[in-house]
Write an enzyme that holds these catalytic residues in place. Structure first.
Site, PDB file in Angstrom:
ATOM      1  N   ARG A 179       0.830  -1.225   0.000  1.00 54.43           N
ATOM      2  CA  ARG A 179       0.000   0.000   0.000  1.00 54.43           C
ATOM      3  C   ARG A 179       0.857   1.265   0.000  1.00 54.43           C
ATOM      4  NH1 ARG A 179      -3.497  -3.829   0.255  1.00 54.43           N
ATOM      5  NH2 ARG A 179      -2.320  -4.284  -1.584  1.00 54.43           N
ATOM      6  N   SER A 229     -10.535  -1.072   3.491  1.00 51.66           N
ATOM      7  CA  SER A 229      -9.845  -1.248   4.779  1.00 51.66           C
ATOM      8  C   SER A 229      -9.360   0.093   5.312  1.00 51.66           C
ATOM      9  CB  SER A 229      -8.645  -2.180   4.607  1.00 51.66           C
ATOM     10  OG  SER A 229      -9.110  -3.475   4.318  1.00 51.66           O
ATOM     11  N   GLU A 300      -4.659   3.133   6.545  1.00 54.06           N
ATOM     12  CA  GLU A 300      -4.445   2.968   5.103  1.00 54.06           C
ATOM     13  C   GLU A 300      -5.142   4.125   4.379  1.00 54.06           C
ATOM     14  OE1 GLU A 300      -5.217  -0.965   3.502  1.00 54.06           O
ATOM     15  OE2 GLU A 300      -5.934  -0.083   1.635  1.00 54.06           O
TER      16      GLU A 300
END
Ligand SMILES: Cc1cc2nc3c(=O)[nH]c(=O)nc-3n(C[C@H](O)[C@H](O)[C@H](O)COP(=O)(O)OP(=O)(O)OC[C@H]3O[C@@H](n4cnc5c(N)ncnc54)[C@H](O)[C@@H]3O)c2cc1C
Length: 309
Positions: A179, A229, A300
């Site tokens: 990520r 998420s 995130e």
């Protein structure tokens, strides 16, 4: 209500930019969470030249610039975004095939790309089924799943540097991690992406996409808006969702925001949730996980703008 001085800025921008200019636009309409206060000015440029025009204009006025793809990984504060929002989705959306390479505008949507992949048998992107991102946002965040990440398919990226210069970077000049990409640290606006795919059987690609969509519908909430998420999976632990569940945060609610029952790492907007509600849950989860496991969860999602409400 848009602030009066914005009318003057809008008129000035309209002298050099011919597209539609939104003034005082609620960002809730541009994020998958359906949360976010007003953007002063919002544009959806249709070419690299228009992006440069808007960036140069904002630079001349000393205004901050915010880039939004499909808004599927951002929490925009209730106080909104001061300055100019440049939205790539529905603007820079060209999709062209050149042999086994796809030449894409940064605003091209992955769901559209996957529909074409199923039709023409382009294989390699199946892992991305169900990720509601633009190509630019996905490359910046190195979006993916346990089965693959978009960074592995990148062949070249075109971007406008913070200095205003347009550069093209080869894959070897960009590093991708979980990520994360070096493009995040570099700044600038991604305008074009070239991805490398392979020839496959359309029926196989379509089946693989359907299977992954079905698996997502089983594991993830889909009735209410979310941003996927919320936290990154911390190294050395099964997952962020596992930790969140262990601290009893599943089902925790603040205003319209709820820690999803289906997947504890999702916070959903059950109606009327504010950024403040979500941030309260984020901090509560982090506190509980820190106190029980000594783990500092990292978000995130990207938190943008004025969160004071
Ligand atoms: C239901 C759901 C499921 C999801 N599943 C996954 C998943 O399985 N895997 C995964 O990795 N993610 C997942 N996500 C999160 C999200 O789709 C990804 O993080 C995606 O990369 C965000 O892309 P975007 O275009 O929406 O970017 P945005 O959310 O609009 O922006 C994200 C960040 O990128 C910046 N940005 C966007 N475009 C550009 C550009 N052209 N140039 C420079 N900066 C830019 C923005 O400023 C912001 O900081 C999911 C989200 C949802 C809602």
């Amino acid at each position: 209500m848009a602030r009066p001085e914005l009318a003057g800025l809008e008129a000035d921008l309209a002298r050099c930019y011919k597209g539609k200019i939104g003034v005082g636009v609620p960002m809730a309409g541009y994020t998958t969470w359906r949360i976010g206060g007003p953007a002063d000015l919002l544009v959806t440029p249709r070419s690299v030249a228009e992006v440069r025009t808007c960036l140069a204009w904002a630079g001349r006025h000393g205004l901050p610039v915010w880039i939004i793809g499909n808004g599927s990984n951002v929490l925009v504060g209730d106080g909104g975004l001061r300055g100019l929002v440049l939205r790539t989705a529905h603007g820079l959306n060209q999709i062209e095939r050149q042999g086994s390479r796809l030449s894409l505008g940064a605003g091209a949507l992955l769901p559209v790309l996957l529909r074409l992949a199923a039709r023409y048998g382009w294989t390699g992107l199946e892992f991305a089924a169900g990720i509601p991102a633009t190509v630019g946002g996905a490359v910046l965040m190195n979006a993916g799943t346990g089965e693959g990440t978009i960074g592995a398919l990148v062949s070249r990226v075109g971007l406008i540097e913070p200095s205003g210069e347009y550069v093209e970077l080869e894959a070897k000049e960009i590093s991708f991690a979980y990520r994360h990409s070096s493009l995040l640290d570099r700044g600038g606006v991604i305008t074009t992406v070239i991805l490398q795919v392979r020839e496959g059987d359309p029926a196989d690609v379509a089946r693989a996409i359907r299977e992954r969509m079905a698996a997502r519908r089983q594991k993830q909430p889909h009735r209410w808006p979310s941003a996927g998420s919320v936290f990154k999976n911390p190294p050395g632990w099964p997952s962020a969702g596992w930790l969140i569940e262990r601290v009893g945060a599943k089902g925790l609610r603040r205003g319209g925001a709820l820690v999803a029952y289906e997947h504890a790492n999702f916070i959903v907007n059950t109606g009327g949730a504010t950024a403040r509600d979500v941030l309260w849950l984020v901090e509560e989860i982090r506190r509980r996980v820190r106190e029980s496991f000594g783990v500092e969860l990292e978000t995130e999602i990207r938190i943008l703008g004025d969160t004071r409400g």
